[in-house]
Design an enzyme around this catalytic site. Sequence first.
Site, mmCIF file in Angstrom:
data_model
loop_
_atom_site.group_PDB
_atom_site.id
_atom_site.type_symbol
_atom_site.label_atom_id
_atom_site.label_comp_id
_atom_site.label_asym_id
_atom_site.label_seq_id
_atom_site.Cartn_x
_atom_site.Cartn_y
_atom_site.Cartn_z
ATOM 1 N N HIS A 105 0.835 -1.190 0.000
ATOM 2 C CA HIS A 105 0.000 0.000 0.000
ATOM 3 C C HIS A 105 0.870 1.241 0.000
ATOM 4 O O HIS A 105 1.979 1.234 0.530
ATOM 5 C CB HIS A 105 -0.913 0.030 1.223
ATOM 6 C CG HIS A 105 -1.936 1.120 1.174
ATOM 7 N ND1 HIS A 105 -3.139 0.971 0.521
ATOM 8 C CD2 HIS A 105 -1.928 2.384 1.660
ATOM 9 C CE1 HIS A 105 -3.834 2.100 0.615
ATOM 10 N NE2 HIS A 105 -3.115 2.967 1.300
ATOM 11 N N ASP A 184 -15.050 2.074 5.619
ATOM 12 C CA ASP A 184 -13.929 2.884 5.158
ATOM 13 C C ASP A 184 -14.202 3.438 3.769
ATOM 14 O O ASP A 184 -13.866 4.586 3.478
ATOM 15 C CB ASP A 184 -12.640 2.059 5.142
ATOM 16 C CG ASP A 184 -11.486 2.823 4.517
ATOM 17 O OD1 ASP A 184 -11.150 3.889 5.033
ATOM 18 O OD2 ASP A 184 -10.955 2.362 3.493
ATOM 19 N N ARG A 191 -14.035 11.996 3.218
ATOM 20 C CA ARG A 191 -12.797 12.685 3.583
ATOM 21 C C ARG A 191 -12.247 13.474 2.405
ATOM 22 O O ARG A 191 -11.677 14.554 2.573
ATOM 23 C CB ARG A 191 -11.742 11.671 4.046
ATOM 24 C CG ARG A 191 -11.953 11.105 5.429
ATOM 25 C CD ARG A 191 -11.049 9.917 5.659
ATOM 26 N NE ARG A 191 -9.646 10.281 5.493
ATOM 27 C CZ ARG A 191 -8.693 9.425 5.106
ATOM 28 N NH1 ARG A 191 -8.988 8.173 4.832
ATOM 29 N NH2 ARG A 191 -7.453 9.836 4.995
ATOM 30 N N SER A 206 -7.728 3.733 7.792
ATOM 31 C CA SER A 206 -8.157 3.428 6.430
ATOM 32 C C SER A 206 -7.239 2.398 5.778
ATOM 33 O O SER A 206 -7.689 1.396 5.216
ATOM 34 C CB SER A 206 -8.189 4.712 5.598
ATOM 35 O OG SER A 206 -8.489 4.441 4.251
ATOM 36 N N LYS A 210 -8.001 -2.145 5.389
ATOM 37 C CA LYS A 210 -7.972 -2.865 4.111
ATOM 38 C C LYS A 210 -6.927 -3.971 4.129
ATOM 39 O O LYS A 210 -7.132 -5.053 3.591
ATOM 40 C CB LYS A 210 -7.714 -1.888 2.959
ATOM 41 C CG LYS A 210 -8.860 -0.933 2.700
ATOM 42 C CD LYS A 210 -8.674 -0.151 1.426
ATOM 43 C CE LYS A 210 -7.695 0.992 1.570
ATOM 44 N NZ LYS A 210 -8.264 2.138 2.292
#
Length: 456
Positions: A105, A184, A191, A206, A210
């Site tokens: 990520h 999320d 957001r 967040s 995931k």
Amino acid sequence: MESFMSTSLASEACASHPPHVEAGDVLSAIAAKRDGASLSAQSIECVVRGYTEGRIPDYQMAAWLMAVACRGMNDAETTALTKAYIDSGVRLEFADHRRPLIDKHSTGGVGDKTTLFVAPVVAACGVSVMKISGRGLDFAGGTVDKLESIPGLRIDLDHEQILEVLDRTRMVVVGQNTRLVPADGATYALRDVTGSVESLPLIAASVMSKKIAAGTDGAVIDVKYGSGALVGDIARAEELGRLMIRIGSAFGLPCRVVLSDMGQPLGRAVGNALEVKEALSALRGDQVPGFTELGHVLAVEMLCLAEPGLMRQAAEARVRDAVSSGRALAVFRAWVAGQGGDARVVGNPDLLPTATRVDVVPASWSGWISDVDARAVGKLALRLGAGRLRQEDRVDHAVGVVLRRRVGDEVRQGEPLAEVHWRGDADPEAVSAEATAAFTIDSRPVEPRSGVHSVL
């Protein structure tokens, strides 16, 4: 057991209350956080659940998110928020023959298309990659938006399709949906349009929700800092990285964090289809400044996380071979086809969306590039349509900016600084001026800027 594992939509504490979340409870949570108080896990769970199930309106959730952004959260609160996100949907489980399974990520930046390079490279090295990706936030592009540049590519896959693609190509990239961390997904979009993007606890919850819901064996997280990152200061980037490592540890997920510089855009391309083209170029073995280096670092970390006894030098050799042999590009092609996309784009990137107008932005004087303001470039791409200014906006996958000069490069007056790919529905002089303002030209030579700072 090879299936989705359902999780409770509410914690026991929240379930002890009536199923309806009263407005007063939400207001109390907003006010408490506004005043700097710590919220209980029960309060956080009830707010997240109420919003996900449609009983809390956008304006109240936006106020709650803004209170969190302004006042912060401690580790216990951030862990509770992560759990609430996870428990809003399902978790994935995978059979042993698909392991080790590693996730990757990025906290987001300008021109960050590393997933499109790293995932097929790692898969070509024999390690399976499972990634749940998000859309763009403010000026920072999102992987899902980039992937949707590829005609036909599906990012909303069901359980059986995920397993099928993973078995076929060793990699799968999906977006959030109504089953995977939907809470999320809902707050992520909110957001983006309410100025609460840069909060460390909101970023950490967040990202980690995931990673944990994906059911992988470990995650490598690229935390960016600089003008083009959601976190501008390297000290805050390290703080965020260590926070995510602690959250991962609380849920039994080993994590490694790479701190990387987003003081200038990553690579040259900024904009969805343009970035897909650049990632394909890197997979063919082209050296893309800044991007190729970071991609190799992330791939090596993923291999070493998957195989704890693997020496770094051996991992680096495997990464180089996966690219030079063409195996990584072949994985990318098979993966695109496996998720319903037009695999012809791998051999013919011109099949990707193309802007109707390309303008060259020239240098006003000669010298060396000492800075390229990544945030300014990202904001320009955003205004051209590459991202969303409002929640309901549609993304134009064709538009963006391509840098012709990076920090350390020499340029002469009149030579190109950048190309602007757009639709021509704005003032050309204003667009050119905005692109020019992103570059700082010094009269003396400047050293190129390294992209990777450290690994936590």
